[in-house]
Design an enzyme around this catalytic site. Structure first.
Site, PDB file in Angstrom:
ATOM      1  N   SER A 144       1.003  -1.505   0.187  1.00 38.05           N
ATOM      2  CA  SER A 144      -0.184  -0.250  -0.275  1.00 38.05           C
ATOM      3  C   SER A 144       1.147   1.457  -0.493  1.00 38.05           C
ATOM      4  O   SER A 144       2.434   1.122   0.376  1.00 38.05           O
ATOM      5  CB  SER A 144      -1.196  -0.418   1.670  1.00 38.05           C
ATOM      6  OG  SER A 144      -1.541   1.296   1.173  1.00 38.05           O
ATOM      7  N   TYR A 157      -2.851   0.499  10.619  1.00 31.13           N
ATOM      8  CA  TYR A 157      -2.453  -0.067   8.923  1.00 31.13           C
ATOM      9  C   TYR A 157      -1.703   0.516   8.378  1.00 31.13           C
ATOM     10  O   TYR A 157      -0.522   0.011   8.122  1.00 31.13           O
ATOM     11  CB  TYR A 157      -3.851   0.555   8.200  1.00 31.13           C
ATOM     12  CG  TYR A 157      -4.116   0.084   7.099  1.00 31.13           C
ATOM     13  CD1 TYR A 157      -4.197  -1.385   6.182  1.00 31.13           C
ATOM     14  CD2 TYR A 157      -3.748   1.417   5.716  1.00 31.13           C
ATOM     15  CE1 TYR A 157      -4.138  -1.721   5.229  1.00 31.13           C
ATOM     16  CE2 TYR A 157      -3.872   0.272   4.689  1.00 31.13           C
ATOM     17  CZ  TYR A 157      -3.955  -0.701   4.162  1.00 31.13           C
ATOM     18  OH  TYR A 157      -4.108  -1.088   2.635  1.00 31.13           O
TER      19      TYR A 157
END
Ligand code: 8X3
Length: 258
Positions: A144, A157
């Site tokens: 990501s 995250y």
């Protein structure tokens, strides 16, 4: 005349190859499983929701469903036991479970994010490593931009995806002598039915607001990149591809249409 190594066949032109895709029940994982199958790969589509996988397999030739919970070592081992060969592991299972500041962090949510995004990836790789080494195969991780950029509220995250970025580099170092390729595709804003909805515990309005005024990436955009990475000639290792919508130059710099 081209040097010999540049004339080596690509995966695309090779015999049928086997790919395992984790987190394949929806979003990027499902789109990747479908695209690989369309390109002639035998695909083991693995995820917790077997009903979704069975639908995918019914709709697309070349996909075999396999129930998998990457947080359960018995489940990753059962996946490995069910696979005769593995040329490609798309380690895609993951997700974000909150957007809370560190001061209010729900430790359980952070632990679950670490478990699925980081330890789940490690369990999947460990289980399939004998087959991957035998095939001189390829691990493509779904990372990501959160592995490279930080933003308020992203803590759990962002930390997990930074760990994925580290694991990609570590696995690359450790497996180079075994002939493996190791890559990471790191997307920014991808509008999938579930990513933001999961992060916001089912709050559809909050989820929709993330993508308001943005032509966000879609799962097929990332599947396209993953399959490109996986189908370069054998001597080419794509280490990292970061992919963002044109309107997103950083986590904080998103130019939205009014
Ligand atoms: C998703 C990107 O910006 O939500 O992997 O962290 S972001």
């Amino acid at each position: 005349m081209l040097p010999t190594r540049n004339r080596a066949p690509t995966n695309l032109s090779a015999m049928t190859r086997t790919a395992v895709v984790t987190g394949a029940s929806s979003g990027i994982g499902a789109a990747t499983a479908v695209l690989l199958a369309k390109q002639g790969w035998e695909v083991i589509a693995a995820a917790r929701r077997l009903d979704r996988l069975e639908e995918l397999a019914a709709e697309h030739e070349g996909i075999r469903p396999q129930q998998l919970d990457v947080t359960d070592p018995l489940s990753t081992q059962a996946l490995a036991d069910s696979v005769a060969a593995c040329d490609l592991l798309v380690a895609n299972a993951g997700g974000a479970f909150d957007l809370d500041p560190l001061s209010d962090a729900d430790i359980d949510a952070w632990a679950r994010m670490y478990d699925v995004n980081v330890l789940g990836l490690v369990r999947s790789v460990q289980a399939l490593l004998p087959a991957l080494r035998a095939a001189k195969g390829h691990v493509v991780m779904t990372g990501s931009t959160a592995g490279y950029w930080v933003y308020e509220g992203g803590g759990g995250y962002v930390a997990a995806k930074h760990a994925v970025a580290a694991l990609r580099q570590i696995l690359r170092l450790e497996e180079v002598e075994h002939g493996l390729r190791v890559s990471e595709v790191a997307p920014g804003m991808v509008k999938t039915p579930e990513f933001s909805l999961t992060r916001f515990a089912g709050d559809q309005a909050r989820s929709d607001a993330v993508y308001a005024g943005v032509d966000a990436l879609v799962a097929e955009d990332i599947a396209d990149v993953i399959v490109w990475v996986a189908t370069r000639p054998r001597h080419v290792n794509i280490d990292l591809v970061q992919v963002t919508p044109q309107q997103q130059a950083a986590s904080h710099k998103v130019i939205r249409r009014p």
